[in-house]
Design an enzyme around this catalytic site. Sequence first.
Site, PDB file in Angstrom:
ATOM      1  N   THR A 122      -5.750   0.860  -0.911  1.00 22.22           N
ATOM      2  CA  THR A 122      -5.309   0.124  -0.271  1.00 22.22           C
ATOM      3  C   THR A 122      -5.492  -1.246   0.427  1.00 22.22           C
ATOM      4  OG1 THR A 122      -4.887   0.423   2.080  1.00 22.22           O
ATOM      5  CG2 THR A 122      -3.554   1.802   0.273  1.00 22.22           C
ATOM      6  N   PRO A 123      -4.549  -2.418   0.298  1.00 20.28           N
ATOM      7  CA  PRO A 123      -5.603  -3.829   1.355  1.00 20.28           C
ATOM      8  C   PRO A 123      -5.738  -3.321   2.631  1.00 20.28           C
ATOM      9  CG  PRO A 123      -3.454  -3.870  -0.122  1.00 20.28           C
ATOM     10  CD  PRO A 123      -2.848  -2.231  -0.216  1.00 20.28           C
ATOM     11  N   ILE A 183      -8.017   5.990   0.858  1.00 20.27           N
ATOM     12  CA  ILE A 183      -6.758   5.247  -0.426  1.00 20.27           C
ATOM     13  C   ILE A 183      -6.921   3.995  -0.663  1.00 20.27           C
ATOM     14  CG2 ILE A 183      -4.232   5.802  -0.901  1.00 20.27           C
ATOM     15  CD1 ILE A 183      -5.055   8.406  -0.302  1.00 20.27           C
ATOM     16  N   GLY A 193       1.187  -1.034  -0.101  1.00 18.45           N
ATOM     17  CA  GLY A 193      -0.188  -0.451  -0.323  1.00 18.45           C
ATOM     18  C   GLY A 193       0.620   1.085  -0.541  1.00 18.45           C
ATOM     19  N   ILE A 194       0.185   2.453   1.100  1.00 18.71           N
ATOM     20  CA  ILE A 194       1.002   3.373   1.104  1.00 18.71           C
ATOM     21  C   ILE A 194       1.687   3.490   1.114  1.00 18.71           C
ATOM     22  CG2 ILE A 194       0.663   6.018   2.495  1.00 18.71           C
ATOM     23  CD1 ILE A 194      -1.933   5.356   2.368  1.00 18.71           C
ATOM     24  N   ASP A 227       8.214  -5.374  13.789  1.00 17.36           N
ATOM     25  CA  ASP A 227       7.274  -5.015  14.520  1.00 17.36           C
ATOM     26  C   ASP A 227       7.207  -4.128  14.860  1.00 17.36           C
ATOM     27  OD1 ASP A 227       4.686  -4.683  15.980  1.00 17.36           O
ATOM     28  OD2 ASP A 227       4.523  -7.084  16.164  1.00 17.36           O
ATOM     29  N   ASN A 240       5.204   4.344   9.171  1.00 18.45           N
ATOM     30  CA  ASN A 240       3.503   4.478   7.895  1.00 18.45           C
ATOM     31  C   ASN A 240       2.711   3.270   8.916  1.00 18.45           C
ATOM     32  OD1 ASN A 240       2.578   4.824   5.388  1.00 18.45           O
ATOM     33  ND2 ASN A 240       3.326   2.241   5.735  1.00 18.45           N
ATOM     34  N   LYS A 261      -5.058   7.619  15.891  1.00 21.32           N
ATOM     35  CA  LYS A 261      -4.447   8.632  14.524  1.00 21.32           C
ATOM     36  C   LYS A 261      -4.618  10.573  14.902  1.00 21.32           C
ATOM     37  CE  LYS A 261      -3.796   5.751  11.365  1.00 21.32           C
ATOM     38  NZ  LYS A 261      -2.257   5.666  10.805  1.00 21.32           N
ATOM     39  N   TYR A 265      -9.285   3.806  15.797  1.00 23.01           N
ATOM     40  CA  TYR A 265      -8.702   4.028  15.151  1.00 23.01           C
ATOM     41  C   TYR A 265      -9.080   5.579  15.024  1.00 23.01           C
ATOM     42  CZ  TYR A 265      -7.035   4.578  10.248  1.00 23.01           C
ATOM     43  OH  TYR A 265      -6.204   4.851   8.839  1.00 23.01           O
TER      44      TYR A 265
HETATM   45  N1  LIG Z   1      -5.486   2.831   3.118  1.00 18.87           N
HETATM   46  C1  LIG Z   1      -6.402   4.220   3.693  1.00 18.87           C
HETATM   47  O1  LIG Z   1      -7.324   4.598   2.633  1.00 18.87           O
HETATM   48  C2  LIG Z   1      -5.738   5.898   4.692  1.00 18.87           C
HETATM   49  C3  LIG Z   1      -6.144   6.185   4.976  1.00 18.87           C
HETATM   50  C4  LIG Z   1      -5.383   7.329   6.100  1.00 18.87           C
HETATM   51  C5  LIG Z   1      -4.070   6.470   7.070  1.00 18.87           C
HETATM   52  N2  LIG Z   1      -3.905   5.414   6.375  1.00 18.87           N
HETATM   53  C6  LIG Z   1      -2.983   5.043   7.413  1.00 18.87           C
HETATM   54  O2  LIG Z   1      -1.918   4.676   5.859  1.00 18.87           O
HETATM   55  C7  LIG Z   1      -1.340   3.844   6.737  1.00 18.87           C
HETATM   56  C8  LIG Z   1      -0.435   2.555   5.698  1.00 18.87           C
HETATM   57  O3  LIG Z   1      -2.195   2.466   5.294  1.00 18.87           O
HETATM   58  P1  LIG Z   1      -1.737   1.057   3.961  1.00 18.87           P
HETATM   59  O4  LIG Z   1      -3.397   1.457   3.532  1.00 18.87           O
HETATM   60  O5  LIG Z   1      -1.444   1.175   2.848  1.00 18.87           O
HETATM   61  O6  LIG Z   1      -2.498  -0.612   4.617  1.00 18.87           O
HETATM   62  P2  LIG Z   1      -1.389  -1.623   4.248  1.00 18.87           P
HETATM   63  O7  LIG Z   1      -2.050  -2.387   4.713  1.00 18.87           O
HETATM   64  O8  LIG Z   1      -1.584  -2.350   2.461  1.00 18.87           O
HETATM   65  O9  LIG Z   1      -0.161  -1.377   4.661  1.00 18.87           O
HETATM   66  C9  LIG Z   1       0.207  -1.851   5.898  1.00 18.87           C
HETATM   67  C10 LIG Z   1       1.292  -2.536   6.129  1.00 18.87           C
HETATM   68  O10 LIG Z   1       1.303  -2.310   7.265  1.00 18.87           O
HETATM   69  C11 LIG Z   1       2.274  -3.127   7.918  1.00 18.87           C
HETATM   70  N3  LIG Z   1       1.953  -3.717   9.820  1.00 18.87           N
HETATM   71  C12 LIG Z   1       0.448  -3.567  10.473  1.00 18.87           C
HETATM   72  N4  LIG Z   1       1.571  -3.972  11.413  1.00 18.87           N
HETATM   73  C13 LIG Z   1       2.570  -3.836  11.775  1.00 18.87           C
HETATM   74  C14 LIG Z   1       3.151  -3.835  12.524  1.00 18.87           C
HETATM   75  N5  LIG Z   1       2.775  -3.839  13.946  1.00 18.87           N
HETATM   76  N6  LIG Z   1       4.341  -3.976  12.389  1.00 18.87           N
HETATM   77  C15 LIG Z   1       5.135  -2.982  11.402  1.00 18.87           C
HETATM   78  N7  LIG Z   1       4.632  -3.119  10.405  1.00 18.87           N
HETATM   79  C16 LIG Z   1       3.153  -3.744  10.421  1.00 18.87           C
HETATM   80  C17 LIG Z   1       1.473  -4.212   7.047  1.00 18.87           C
HETATM   81  O11 LIG Z   1       2.174  -5.475   7.020  1.00 18.87           O
HETATM   82  C18 LIG Z   1       1.414  -3.569   6.088  1.00 18.87           C
HETATM   83  O12 LIG Z   1       2.308  -4.358   5.503  1.00 18.87           O
HETATM   84  C19 LIG Z   1      -1.794   3.402   8.018  1.00 18.87           C
HETATM   85  O13 LIG Z   1      -0.835   3.936   8.547  1.00 18.87           O
HETATM   86  C20 LIG Z   1      -2.637   4.132   8.024  1.00 18.87           C
HETATM   87  O14 LIG Z   1      -3.589   4.107   8.857  1.00 18.87           O
HETATM   88  C21 LIG Z   1      -4.285   4.558   4.875  1.00 18.87           C
END
Ligand SMILES: NC(=O)c1ccc[n+]([C@@H]2O[C@H](COP(=O)([O-])OP(=O)(O)OC[C@H]3O[C@@H](n4cnc5c(N)ncnc54)[C@H](O)[C@@H]3O)[C@@H](O)[C@H]2O)c1
Length: 263
Positions: free
Chosen positions: A200-201, A198, A29-30, A71, A98, A167, A163
């Site tokens: 993403t998974p 966004i 993802g991001i 982690d 992130n 956040k 959440y």
């Molecule tokens: N996708 C959205 O709509 C969105 C919107 C706002 C904020 N965010 C934030 O962006 C960030 C990335 O989210 P994303 O959408 O890419 O999600 P994602 O699930 O695609 O990616 C998250 C990644 O974090 C890793 N992860 C989970 N727990 C972990 C831990 N304890 N230690 C290390 N790695 C860990 C996962 O394995 C994964 O690779 C997050 O903080 C999320 O809250 C996402």
Amino acid sequence: MAGGSAELVEHTVARLQGKTALVTGAASGIGLAIAARFATEGAQVVFTDITGDACTRACHEHGGALALELDVALDEAWGDAIPQVMDRFGKLDVLVNNAGIALLGDVETLSVADFDRTMAVDLRGVFLGCKYAVQAMKPARQGSIINMSSISGIRAQAELVAYNAAKAGVALMTKSVALHCGQQGYGIRCNSIHPGLIRTPILDKLLAQSEDPDALLAGFIATHPIGHMGEPADVAALAVYLASDEARFVTGSAMSVDGGAAM
Ligand SMILES: NC(=O)c1ccc[n+]([C@@H]2O[C@H](COP(=O)([O-])OP(=O)(O)OC[C@H]3O[C@@H](n4cnc5c(N)ncnc54)[C@H](O)[C@@H]3O)[C@@H](O)[C@H]2O)c1
């Protein structure tokens, strides 16, 4: 014409050349988009994630310099990872906190265990990252810490009680870290990014927890005046700016990339 080509040259110069950056949650993802974009901008990027194999693959495929299993919720995991980065590169210029999870539930339905897990990853993980990064960066009197918050750190949703709390906590913790680093004269900047929805998974995982995923998704999108979701690349573009020296006067800021959702 000459002015035009000079401009073009300026924009093709790598914006993070010579910097060492660590990105958490970089397997997906991001985080993956940020880590990959940082590498194309000339940074030596340390890809880290809780899922070691996927992280190693992502690092190899996207020009990373080092892959580490990390982690973010575990103090000892940071205590292991940061010295490896310092041994290998001699410095840490940029940390992107992130990694995150989103567990669906309101104040009545969310279990205490899911509340605690959300806090451990989304809030404690960011605190630990900041703590270790400040230690690593302060001798160099410079650095950029970027904390991934969310539109959910600004606006509440009934079904995202933990959440929202985590956040929002990241947003103010970012300012506290920025203030401390300023007061101490460390030269370390700390800012938060607040993405809207966004693709993403994490979104798929969140929707899978709902009884009516289509309605939940439509409801989320309806809160974005621009009329659609964003892409990981939209967030990566802002992260490049905050990581770069172009943002040298920017600290303690909460920056949205959300299709207008925070309005
Ligand atoms: N996708 C959205 O709509 C969105 C919107 C706002 C904020 N965010 C934030 O962006 C960030 C990335 O989210 P994303 O959408 O890419 O999600 P994602 O699930 O695609 O990616 C998250 C990644 O974090 C890793 N992860 C989970 N727990 C972990 C831990 N304890 N230690 C290390 N790695 C860990 C996962 O394995 C994964 O690779 C997050 O903080 C999320 O809250 C996402």
